[in-house]
Write a protein that holds these residues in place. Structure first.
Motif, PDB file in Angstrom:
ATOM      1  N   HIS A  20       0.919 -11.963  -3.402  1.00 48.27           N
ATOM      2  CA  HIS A  20      -0.651 -11.761  -4.131  1.00 48.27           C
ATOM      3  C   HIS A  20      -0.283 -12.360  -5.319  1.00 48.27           C
ATOM      4  O   HIS A  20       0.537 -10.996  -5.674  1.00 48.27           O
ATOM      5  N   HIS A  69       1.635  -8.243   0.032  1.00 44.94           N
ATOM      6  CA  HIS A  69       0.522  -8.321  -0.053  1.00 44.94           C
ATOM      7  C   HIS A  69       0.864  -7.938   1.358  1.00 44.94           C
ATOM      8  O   HIS A  69       0.345  -6.981   1.800  1.00 44.94           O
ATOM      9  N   ARG A  78      -2.775 -18.496  -2.916  1.00 41.14           N
ATOM     10  CA  ARG A  78      -2.128 -17.502  -3.485  1.00 41.14           C
ATOM     11  C   ARG A  78      -0.679 -17.765  -3.196  1.00 41.14           C
ATOM     12  O   ARG A  78       0.071 -16.764  -4.481  1.00 41.14           O
ATOM     13  N   GLU A 112      -7.795 -10.341  -6.250  1.00 38.14           N
ATOM     14  CA  GLU A 112      -8.019 -11.922  -6.411  1.00 38.14           C
ATOM     15  C   GLU A 112      -8.797 -12.103  -6.973  1.00 38.14           C
ATOM     16  O   GLU A 112      -9.224 -13.442  -7.537  1.00 38.14           O
TER      17      GLU A 112
END
Length: 638
Positions: free
Chosen positions: A266, A402, A331, A285
């Motif tokens: 991430h 993540h 990502r 995000e």
């Protein structure tokens, strides 16, 4: 072994509706004769347990937390995708399907992804009916925002607490069924073993984390909803309790583990601040909707306060490199771009391992109050952790582990190759390919639990005699003895090193050699060192206390023992895949401009690994991936 994915025939848009029509049915009276074991109570587990109980099945649900409400799904922040097209910006089921396949770098199963996109629209209706407080526009309509990898606004959200609010909705549905008597809930109870009888999953062994009691539980099918294995890296955004134990022990009983090297990094996490840290903190995000990512153009400016660096001396590198998507690039691409900037000596903050996420322009344009309404709790969390106000100066962020796209292999019915073992949510491999798009984890967990498994589980159960296997079967006694032996082995260790010290050493090794960037030499080194570290673990670990009461060190020791084995498979999978794909970046395989270079001719398949009893020699089984609707192409966000 041939892998039968059981994908329905017919046009892509009709496969799921056809499969629902063709799936077996069990009449309501007979459903009450079947017992379903659900391991995990996050979004996938809670929604599956509640939905199956509402249909009439007897459900036993297990979680190691003190309440289902504390499952790690609660930590998700930014939102959940759905192809509602409320913004009237051109979204559709097909576009969500396309974005997800492309975002996963063409390594997901098309049919599963299309089903996910179809069910996304139903998830929102379900959650609104449960009272989930999604953000709304001034006129009352549900609000949407954008996430990486999409050019439409399809992400529904509840400020920065979307996972928490969705889990509360599933928890309320689960609680209703617990109160009704349809679900037998077991909290503070960890799965230690999967029980397989005549080749079918028929139960589990658990340890009560309060009393230490080890028990057997029999059922007609087992659903694993136990999340991902990101904590193999030690430092990740996962809760410290997240682990690989349930899926790994099922793997050792015959379930194939697919694509274990597919780990999501991430791009928007608070950077590491010291060796004392045991986990990392995610910054949603969603912040990239209004925040602009940049680093100084010149390394000499990195030590200056951000406000002293002139606009013309800033490199908004995502906007520069990926103008079509800008700060909302996917990502994996955004994470690698941040690493490249820092490797170039232009990182900011301690150790030069950080980039700026700047809200000055958005605050000037919309006002501080509007930004606070959108992200206030995230800004508050950032300030509590760093001591800095993101209203006054840019956030500092850096990529971190993540989510995991790999997991146990499942067919279209969500059943593994081991009959009777179904796997839902992050614990399976099926929907995200080599890189999950943001806001799709919550979508998959709820789709699997609320809408998929209630239909598909009957296809297996109709082949079974309800209650045909009980805990009196010899396999349960054998599994109980094996679990007790493992506990004794951990407690009998007379070493000098703590469990955490081994976990940290393993995690940093795997991150260094199999993290954001990997190469053949590094992976081979990891594969030499992991068995050595595992051997030292068993010779030199110390686990204080006993197994007859609450013992957090014993819990951790069992989980780290499994990470010690799983890490070897993860690196083997990364070594065998001679391509760069999504979050899996092999430095030997890249285009001149540094973008990931896929090899569709040789690696367009899911790698499903079979346990042989020798950790160094797993067997590779392949599910070839075909693309009928979204044709293979070089992935570009420029």
């Amino acid at each position: 072994m041939p892998l039968d994915s059981k994908i329905p025939s017919g046009p892509m848009a009709l496969k799921w509706s056809k499969h629902k029509q063709d799936s077996k049915l069990i009449n309501p009276k007979n459903k009450r004769k079947y017992t379903v074991i659900v391991v995990g109570s996050g979004l996938a587990g809670a929604s599956a347990a509640a939905s199956l109980s509402e249909l009439g099945y007897k459900v036993k649900c297990f979680c190691f937390q003190d309440s289902p409400r504390r499952a790690h799904s609660i930590a998700a922040q930014g939102g959940i995708n759905a192809a509602k097209n409320y913004q009237n910006d051109g979204d559709s089921v097909h576009r969500l399907f396309y974005d997800t396949v492309k975002g996963g770098d063409f390594r997901a199963r098309e049919a599963n992804v299309h089903r996910l996109a179809e069910e996304s629209v139903n998830i929102i209706d379900q959650c609104v009916a449960q009272g989930v407080p999604f953000a709304r526009e001034y006129g009352g309509a549900l609000a949407n925002r954008s996430f990486g990898g999409a050019q439409v606004s399809r992400t529904f959200y509840a400020r920065g607490q979307t996972g928490q609010q969705l889990l509360l909705g599933a928890y309320s549905a689960l609680n209703k069924e617990i109160a009704r008597g349809g679900v037998e809930m077991h909290t503070r109870c960890e799965m230690l073993e999967l029980v397989v009888v005549d080749g079918h999953a028929k139960g589990i062994i658990t340890r009560d984390l309060v009393t230490g009691k080890v028990e057997a539980h029999a059922g007609d099918t087992v659903l694993l909803c136990t999340g991902g294995y990101g904590n193999v890296f030690y430092l990740s955004t996962n809760a410290m309790g997240c682990n690989v134990t349930a899926t790994w022990r099922a793997h050792k009983k015959g379930a194939f583990f697919a694509n274990p090297c597919y780990t999501q990094i991430h791009p928007t996490c608070i950077p590491v601040s010291g060796e004392y840290q045991s986990k990392l903190t995610l910054m949603s995000e969603s912040l990239r909707n209004d925040g602009r990512v940049w680093v100084p153009k010149n390394a000499a400016d990195c030590g200056k306060p951000a406000h002293q660096i002139a606009e013309q001396d800033r490199d908004y590198y995502l906007e520069r490199k990926y103008p079509s998507f800008g700060n909302l690039a996917p990502r994996d691409i955004s994470s690698r771009a941040a690493k490249e900037a820092c490797d170039d000596g232009r990182g900011v903050g301690p150790g030069g391992r950080g980039v700026y996420l700047d809200f000055a322009e958005a605050i000037q344009l919309f006002g501080r109050n509007t930004i606070a309404e959108r992200y206030g709790n995230l800004f508050d969390m950032y300030e509590r952790i760093t001591g800095e106000s993101a209203y006054e100066r840019p956030m500092r962020i850096y990529p971190a582990v993540h989510y995991t796209m790999g997991g146990l292999w499942v067919d279209y019915n969500l059943m593994s190759n081991l009959p009777g073992l179904h796997v839902l949510g992050e614990a399976n491999f099926s929907d995200h390919g080599a890189n999950r798009l943001g806001a799709s984890a919550l979508m998959q967990g709820l789709a699997d639990g609320y809408f998929v498994i209630p239909t598909t589980v009957a296809n297996y159960l109709v082949t079974q005699t309800p209650g045909g296997v009980t805990t009196d079967h010899p396999e349960f006694k054998k599994a109980l003895e094996g679990s007790a032996s493992q506990i004794r082995r951990l407690l009998d260790g007379k070493g000098r090193r703590s469990v955490d010290s081994f976990h940290r050493e393993l995690g940093l090794l795997v991150w260094d050699k199999c993290g954001m960037e990997r190469d053949k030499a590094g992976l081979e080194e990891a594969l030499r060192r992991i068995p050595e570290l595992r051997e030292e673990f068993w010779q030199n670990v110390v686990v204080p206390g006993s197994g007859d009461a609450a013992n957090p060190e014993l819990e951790k020791a069992g989980r780290v023992a499994d990470f010690m084995e799983f890490a070897e498979l993860l690196c083997q999978d990364a070594l065998h895949r001679e391509e760069s794909c999504g979050g899996h970046f092999r430095s030997e395989h890249q285009y001149p401009d540094g973008e990931a270079k896929r090899d569709d001719e040789n690696f367009c398949y899911a790698a499903a690994w079979e346990y042989t009893g020798d950790l160094a020699k797993p067997i590779l089984n392949k599910e070839q991936l075909t693309f009928e609707e979204v044709h293979l192409q070089v992935r570009s966000y420029k």
